[in-house]
Design an enzyme around this catalytic site. Sequence first.
Site, PDB file in Angstrom:
ATOM      1  CG  HIS A  49      -0.313  -0.051   2.540  1.00 60.04           C
ATOM      2  ND1 HIS A  49      -0.870  -0.675   3.627  1.00 60.04           N
ATOM      3  CD2 HIS A  49       0.856   0.479   2.985  1.00 60.04           C
ATOM      4  CE1 HIS A  49      -0.078  -0.532   4.677  1.00 60.04           C
ATOM      5  NE2 HIS A  49       0.977   0.169   4.309  1.00 60.04           N
ATOM      6  CG  HIS A  82       0.672   4.185   7.793  1.00 62.49           C
ATOM      7  ND1 HIS A  82      -0.412   3.710   7.090  1.00 62.49           N
ATOM      8  CD2 HIS A  82       1.691   3.332   7.529  1.00 62.49           C
ATOM      9  CE1 HIS A  82      -0.063   2.622   6.421  1.00 62.49           C
ATOM     10  NE2 HIS A  82       1.203   2.371   6.670  1.00 62.49           N
ATOM     11  CG  HIS A  98       8.407  -1.493   3.654  1.00 62.81           C
ATOM     12  ND1 HIS A  98       7.503  -2.497   3.869  1.00 62.81           N
ATOM     13  CD2 HIS A  98       7.753  -0.347   4.015  1.00 62.81           C
ATOM     14  CE1 HIS A  98       6.348  -1.997   4.319  1.00 62.81           C
ATOM     15  NE2 HIS A  98       6.481  -0.678   4.436  1.00 62.81           N
TER      16      HIS A  98
HETATM   17  C1  DHB Z   1       6.445   3.475   2.450  1.00 64.06           C
HETATM   18  C2  DHB Z   1       5.764   2.258   2.509  1.00 64.06           C
HETATM   19  C3  DHB Z   1       4.725   2.059   3.407  1.00 64.06           C
HETATM   20  O1  DHB Z   1       4.046   0.876   3.535  1.00 64.06           O
HETATM   21  C4  DHB Z   1       4.324   3.087   4.205  1.00 64.06           C
HETATM   22  O2  DHB Z   1       3.262   2.882   5.003  1.00 64.06           O
HETATM   23  C5  DHB Z   1       4.995   4.314   4.184  1.00 64.06           C
HETATM   24  C6  DHB Z   1       6.056   4.503   3.296  1.00 64.06           C
HETATM   25  C7  DHB Z   1       7.549   3.711   1.477  1.00 64.06           C
HETATM   26  O3  DHB Z   1       8.015   2.775   0.837  1.00 64.06           O
HETATM   27  O4  DHB Z   1       7.965   4.846   1.317  1.00 64.06           O
HETATM   28 FE    FE Z   2       2.534   1.016   5.500  1.00 63.15          FE
END
Ligand code: DHB
Ligand code: FE
Length: 282
Positions: free
Chosen positions: A12, A59, A193
Amino acid sequence: MARITAGVATSHVPAIGAALDNGKAGDDYWRPVFAGYEASKAWIAAEKPDVIILVYNDHASAFSLELIPTFAIGCAESFAPADEGWGPRPVPTVEGHPALAWHLAEQLIFDEFDMTIVNRMDVDHGLTVPLSLMFGQPDAWPCKVIPLAVNVVQYPPPSGKRCYNLGKAIRRAVDSFPEDLKVVVFGTGGMSHQLQGPRAGLINRDFDNAFLDRLIEDPEAQAAVPHLDYVREAGSEGIELVMWLIMRGALDPKVKVAHRFYHVPASNTAVGHLILENPGCA
Ligand code: DHB
Ligand code: FE
């Protein structure tokens, strides 16, 4: 009766929403990402769900460190796009399904999952980017959406096993709703990530693809994987992947893979995407 016909899992990444909103989807960097969702847009246009139960994490847009529900269900009539710092995304307001949402809240709580009931909540990229990837840029979202927010931001998040079992309880609850509704469950977030610290930028293709394989073939085994393995192997934000287990728990043990996509990079993450169909439920 209501029935869950399929599950959709997708990353997302907020930059995907920004690319779409700012007309950059055709740029060299973004084209391969959106290409991976062309088949998905055709699939969902044919599938025509009445309701999506959309599992995502907030978030720090609707909630903050002042209030941290582990599992929250949106029971409102509608949910506005959140202002994430650059103004709200220019996407349609999300229309809820209060009757099914309240039924889910009741059944899940009676089934010993203590859901937080939310009657007012703005929804951030965790929810709106998956809708944009699947539906493009319509004037109105073509179906109702029940937001189901999971805390994966502040330790301790729920375990993978807890998430998987919540999915099973969602299945039971939907199956007992008397209205004839076609329901698709989305699990969002991931893949590998990490956004901060010395390991920022971490991507682990082997872990991601093994996760996709096991989510499809052996979700019970994937549900037993502890948090630490996600954080060690997939980065601190890789823990978002436990939300995919809620979607998987809501499906049959054996599923049909309608679509699978994996691409690096998109912003700081690997993009992963699955469409899984419930065999007897088309
Ligand atoms: C990124 C990815 C995420 O899932 C998120 O919530 C905020 C930032 C990113 O890759 O920048
Ligand atoms: Fe996220």
